[in-house]
Design a protein around this motif. Structure first.
Motif, PDB file in Angstrom:
ATOM      1  N   ARG A  38      27.547  44.992  34.118  1.00  0.00           N
ATOM      2  CA  ARG A  38      27.255  45.902  32.864  1.00  0.00           C
ATOM      3  C   ARG A  38      26.377  46.972  32.861  1.00  0.00           C
ATOM      4  NH1 ARG A  38      29.368  42.764  28.511  1.00  0.00           N
ATOM      5  NH2 ARG A  38      29.919  40.502  29.084  1.00  0.00           N
ATOM      6  N   ALA A  39      25.496  46.940  33.517  1.00  0.00           N
ATOM      7  CA  ALA A  39      24.648  48.174  33.610  1.00  0.00           C
ATOM      8  C   ALA A  39      25.054  49.104  34.520  1.00  0.00           C
ATOM      9  CB  ALA A  39      23.344  47.850  34.015  1.00  0.00           C
ATOM     10  N   THR A  40      25.906  48.896  35.304  1.00  0.00           N
ATOM     11  CA  THR A  40      26.408  49.802  36.344  1.00  0.00           C
ATOM     12  C   THR A  40      27.759  49.874  36.368  1.00  0.00           C
ATOM     13  OG1 THR A  40      26.603  48.222  38.025  1.00  0.00           O
ATOM     14  CG2 THR A  40      24.639  49.285  38.146  1.00  0.00           C
ATOM     15  N   GLY A  41      28.487  49.336  35.580  1.00  0.00           N
ATOM     16  CA  GLY A  41      29.957  49.654  35.689  1.00  0.00           C
ATOM     17  C   GLY A  41      30.550  48.726  36.666  1.00  0.00           C
ATOM     18  N   GLY A  42      30.153  47.836  37.261  1.00  0.00           N
ATOM     19  CA  GLY A  42      30.538  47.095  38.581  1.00  0.00           C
ATOM     20  C   GLY A  42      31.691  46.064  38.195  1.00  0.00           C
ATOM     21  N   PHE A  43      32.202  45.473  39.115  1.00  0.00           N
ATOM     22  CA  PHE A  43      33.049  44.504  39.129  1.00  0.00           C
ATOM     23  C   PHE A  43      32.567  43.068  39.311  1.00  0.00           C
ATOM     24  CE2 PHE A  43      36.450  42.018  41.576  1.00  0.00           C
ATOM     25  CZ  PHE A  43      37.189  41.550  40.372  1.00  0.00           C
ATOM     26  N   TYR A  44      32.721  42.070  38.148  1.00  0.00           N
ATOM     27  CA  TYR A  44      32.324  40.627  38.345  1.00  0.00           C
ATOM     28  C   TYR A  44      33.472  39.761  38.223  1.00  0.00           C
ATOM     29  CZ  TYR A  44      30.238  36.332  37.079  1.00  0.00           C
ATOM     30  OH  TYR A  44      29.779  35.032  36.998  1.00  0.00           O
ATOM     31  N   PHE A  45      33.323  38.956  39.252  1.00  0.00           N
ATOM     32  CA  PHE A  45      34.374  37.783  39.364  1.00  0.00           C
ATOM     33  C   PHE A  45      33.912  36.551  39.585  1.00  0.00           C
ATOM     34  CE2 PHE A  45      37.409  35.278  42.216  1.00  0.00           C
ATOM     35  CZ  PHE A  45      38.361  35.138  41.321  1.00  0.00           C
ATOM     36  N   ALA A  46      34.092  35.435  38.782  1.00  0.00           N
ATOM     37  CA  ALA A  46      33.768  34.166  38.719  1.00  0.00           C
ATOM     38  C   ALA A  46      34.814  33.292  39.297  1.00  0.00           C
ATOM     39  CB  ALA A  46      33.210  33.814  37.232  1.00  0.00           C
ATOM     40  N   ALA A  47      34.553  33.007  40.581  1.00  0.00           N
ATOM     41  CA  ALA A  47      35.687  31.875  40.845  1.00  0.00           C
ATOM     42  C   ALA A  47      35.472  30.518  40.294  1.00  0.00           C
ATOM     43  CB  ALA A  47      35.329  31.908  42.613  1.00  0.00           C
ATOM     44  N   THR A  48      36.606  30.068  40.589  1.00  0.00           N
ATOM     45  CA  THR A  48      36.739  28.438  40.039  1.00  0.00           C
ATOM     46  C   THR A  48      37.228  27.499  41.216  1.00  0.00           C
ATOM     47  OG1 THR A  48      39.099  28.950  39.487  1.00  0.00           O
ATOM     48  CG2 THR A  48      37.548  29.433  37.723  1.00  0.00           C
ATOM     49  N   GLU A  49      36.989  26.365  40.868  1.00  0.00           N
ATOM     50  CA  GLU A  49      37.657  25.361  42.076  1.00  0.00           C
ATOM     51  C   GLU A  49      39.317  25.671  41.696  1.00  0.00           C
ATOM     52  OE1 GLU A  49      35.341  21.614  42.899  1.00  0.00           O
ATOM     53  OE2 GLU A  49      35.136  21.782  40.948  1.00  0.00           O
ATOM     54  N   ALA A  50      39.843  26.064  42.908  1.00  0.00           N
ATOM     55  CA  ALA A  50      41.169  26.357  42.821  1.00  0.00           C
ATOM     56  C   ALA A  50      42.031  26.481  44.249  1.00  0.00           C
ATOM     57  CB  ALA A  50      41.567  27.612  41.885  1.00  0.00           C
ATOM     58  N   THR A  51      43.090  26.247  44.294  1.00  0.00           N
ATOM     59  CA  THR A  51      43.878  26.656  45.655  1.00  0.00           C
ATOM     60  C   THR A  51      43.593  27.970  45.746  1.00  0.00           C
ATOM     61  OG1 THR A  51      45.752  27.234  44.662  1.00  0.00           O
ATOM     62  CG2 THR A  51      45.404  24.665  45.255  1.00  0.00           C
ATOM     63  N   GLU A  52      43.890  28.455  47.284  1.00  0.00           N
ATOM     64  CA  GLU A  52      43.787  29.822  47.645  1.00  0.00           C
ATOM     65  C   GLU A  52      44.819  30.715  46.665  1.00  0.00           C
ATOM     66  OE1 GLU A  52      45.251  32.371  51.578  1.00  0.00           O
ATOM     67  OE2 GLU A  52      43.429  30.739  51.844  1.00  0.00           O
ATOM     68  N   THR A  53      46.075  30.332  46.584  1.00  0.00           N
ATOM     69  CA  THR A  53      46.975  31.186  45.629  1.00  0.00           C
ATOM     70  C   THR A  53      46.408  31.236  44.379  1.00  0.00           C
ATOM     71  OG1 THR A  53      48.875  29.980  47.147  1.00  0.00           O
ATOM     72  CG2 THR A  53      49.291  31.143  45.096  1.00  0.00           C
ATOM     73  N   GLU A  54      46.048  30.450  43.567  1.00  0.00           N
ATOM     74  CA  GLU A  54      45.494  30.507  42.414  1.00  0.00           C
ATOM     75  C   GLU A  54      44.329  31.321  42.386  1.00  0.00           C
ATOM     76  OE1 GLU A  54      45.904  26.548  39.722  1.00  0.00           O
ATOM     77  OE2 GLU A  54      44.943  26.040  41.679  1.00  0.00           O
ATOM     78  N   SER A  55      43.473  31.315  43.309  1.00  0.00           N
ATOM     79  CA  SER A  55      42.273  32.180  43.492  1.00  0.00           C
ATOM     80  C   SER A  55      42.738  33.609  43.649  1.00  0.00           C
ATOM     81  CB  SER A  55      41.174  31.603  44.519  1.00  0.00           C
ATOM     82  OG  SER A  55      40.670  30.367  44.268  1.00  0.00           O
ATOM     83  N   LEU A  56      43.805  33.910  44.400  1.00  0.00           N
ATOM     84  CA  LEU A  56      44.209  35.021  44.511  1.00  0.00           C
ATOM     85  C   LEU A  56      44.745  35.616  43.298  1.00  0.00           C
ATOM     86  CD1 LEU A  56      45.642  34.886  48.034  1.00  0.00           C
ATOM     87  CD2 LEU A  56      44.007  36.605  47.485  1.00  0.00           C
ATOM     88  N   GLN A  57      45.331  34.805  42.514  1.00  0.00           N
ATOM     89  CA  GLN A  57      46.068  35.405  41.373  1.00  0.00           C
ATOM     90  C   GLN A  57      44.977  35.513  40.213  1.00  0.00           C
ATOM     91  OE1 GLN A  57      48.663  32.220  40.415  1.00  0.00           O
ATOM     92  NE2 GLN A  57      50.380  32.745  41.514  1.00  0.00           N
ATOM     93  N   GLN A  58      43.963  34.706  40.264  1.00  0.00           N
ATOM     94  CA  GLN A  58      42.761  35.017  39.298  1.00  0.00           C
ATOM     95  C   GLN A  58      42.264  36.333  39.780  1.00  0.00           C
ATOM     96  OE1 GLN A  58      40.670  31.516  39.717  1.00  0.00           O
ATOM     97  NE2 GLN A  58      42.209  30.182  38.521  1.00  0.00           N
TER      98      GLN A  58
END
Length: 489
Positions: free
Chosen positions: A50-70
């Motif tokens: 938030r302070a730098t305009g960076g990208f934050y991604f929180a992974a979940t327990e999912a398959t590779e295909t689902e994770s790539l979509q998220q």
């Protein structure tokens, strides 16, 4: 970067993260952030983005295909794109990710990274390639931060022959707040109450806010009701927290065995043989289980002060110790609403002996290690331990709660001080005489001790007037009450 006003402490962690993300080089860099669950890692890293305009991604327990979509959806949202990005595989996703820092150094946080790596084991190798000469062709100053709570996995990312070995320029562990910081975080003025709360929930930040909704005991008299309404209440998240902590660790597959090991330790069996006896197993059968519990940060192995090959095990997270000492034996009654008060009332003896007693001993060692002044200890400490001192003449042995080591002018290890810690007893002359006898025995058996070795007495319930008078006239006798434990040196 300015640290958010609502963030408690974490000055060191914020400083290190600031240094990492503000590094002016044009190449991509890697950082690894780990720590036990509920310590505020997500809050910390989200604040950085938030302070730098960076990208934050929180992974979940999912398959590779689902994770790539998220991942593609979150990345498109960050870039202001109207349509989610679609990646065929992680190779394509990582290659694109390394190009997004077009305006200068940009932090990219992948939280819960172990979830992604579990579904896509090749992911660390892809990141390694992206950080190498081939991947740096884009000249993108991405500050990639991989974060996770699975300590064994996060520790292995940079170890041995792992693909990312030697690639990280930041390896940050977010610790639990120690007992003094925890008192400030909970806003408890009374050290006696702070000790009680710390013995149950430790210094995990989430337990102060999310798990109790800011419910703090109003005073000593409210401590019992606070426990029954927040910890022993089946409608509150702390009730099942100890179970969830084990269930959330991917390395701990035989959960029943690990609960058994923790129960053995919580009930006073601190050696491998004692744990094995409690469980009815051979001690050699427990090596793997004990190692895994150490790796995930739930227990620690403390070497004996006097026997290098001996050690004792201690539970590191108080809520785990409280659960296994108090809640697990009473689980049937506790699951029925309305019985918490009865259970708490009949568990007072166990709470004092199995929870408060060992906790005070641990805090005494912590105080001696990090807060006691050299004038108090008789020199600069190098390490602090506990130990069992053999007494062949009496055909017995003696437990010493605190053993403080230092070095003399020639660099040889010496024993600066020994100590005893009690929760419920008012410390008197008899306790001092016991320490004096142990010092004499130690001087005869160990050339690291001297007649001037300091004697430390820790008393949560205070000290008798005669002992206070004795201590005023002797520099080798140091009395540490709760006020000194929390505020003095």
């Amino acid at each position: 970067m300015d640290k958010p006003a609502e963030m408690f402490d974490r000055d060191y962690e914020w400083s290190e993260l600031s240094r990492f993300v503000r590094y002016p080089g044009s190449e991509a860099t890697l950082g690894v952030v780990s720590g036990r669950r509920r310590q505020g890692k997500t809050f910390l890293l989200d604040a950085v983005c938030r302070a730098t305009g960076g990208f934050y991604f929180a992974a979940t327990e999912a398959t590779e295909t689902e994770s790539l979509q998220q991942f593609g959806t979150a990345l498109a949202r960050h870039l202001g794109e109207p349509v989610p990005r679609r990646f065929a595989n992680w190779d394509e996703a990582i290659e694109f990710l390394m190009t997004i820092a077009v305006a200068g150094p940009t932090p990219v946080v992948i939280d819960e990274f172990p979830y992604l790596a579990k579904a896509s084991p090749h992911l660390p190798s892809l990141i390694q390639r992206a950080l190498g000469p081939q991947g740096q062709r884009h000249g993108s100053a991405v500050r990639l931060l991989l974060c996770g709570s699975a300590l064994s996995f996060m520790g292995s990312l940079l170890a041995g022959t792992a693909p990312l070995r030697g690639r990280a320029s930041l390896e940050l562990v977010v610790p639990t707040l120690d007992y003094r910081l925890a008192r400030d975080f909970w806003g408890i003025a009374d050290p006696a109450l702070a000790l009680l709360v710390n013995a149950v929930v430790g210094g995990t930040p989430a337990y102060r806010r999310e798990f109790t909704l800011g419910d703090v005991p109003a005073g000593i008299e409210d401590f019992g009701p606070w426990v029954t309404r927040n910890v022993l209440n089946p409608g509150r998240p702390l009730f099942r927290e100890a179970r969830f902590l084990l269930a959330e660790e991917p390395e701990l597959r035989d959960v029943a065995l690990y609960h058994g090991v923790l129960s053995a330790i919580a009930n006073g069996n601190h050696t491998r043989g004692g744990i094995a006896g409690y469980l009815g197993r051979k001690s050699t059968d427990l090596s793997h289980s004990l190692t895994l519990l150490e790796d995930v940060g739930m227990i620690t192995r403390d070497p004996d002060a006097f026997h290098g090959k001996r050690s004792t095990y201690r539970i590191t997270e108080p809520i785990l110790g409280f659960y296994h000492a108090i809640m697990r034996p009473e689980w049937t009654d506790l699951e029925r609403p309305g019985y918490a008060e009865q259970v708490w009332h009949r568990s007072q003896t166990a709470f004092r002996s199995k929870v408060l007693g060992p906790h005070v001993e641990h805090l005494a060692r912590t105080w001696a290690r990090w807060y006691a002044h050299a004038d108090t200890l008789g020199g600069l400490r190098t390490r602090v331990a506990s130990g069992v001192l053999p007494d062949p003449a009496a055909k017995s042995s003696h437990e010493i709660d605190v053993v403080v080591f230092g070095r003399d002018d020639e660099g040889r290890e010496v024993i600066l001080a020994i100590g005893e810690a009690k929760y419920g007893d008012v410390i008197g002359r008899g306790h001092l005489e016991r320490l004096e006898r142990l010092r004499e025995l130690l001087v005869r058996r160990d050339d690291r001790a001297t007649p001037g070795t300091r004697l430390l007495l820790f008393g949560a319930a205070g000290f008798m007037p005669q002992l206070r008078e004795t201590a005023r006239d002797r520099v080798d006798v140091q009395l540490v009450d709760l006020t000194r434990l929390y505020e003095g040196s």
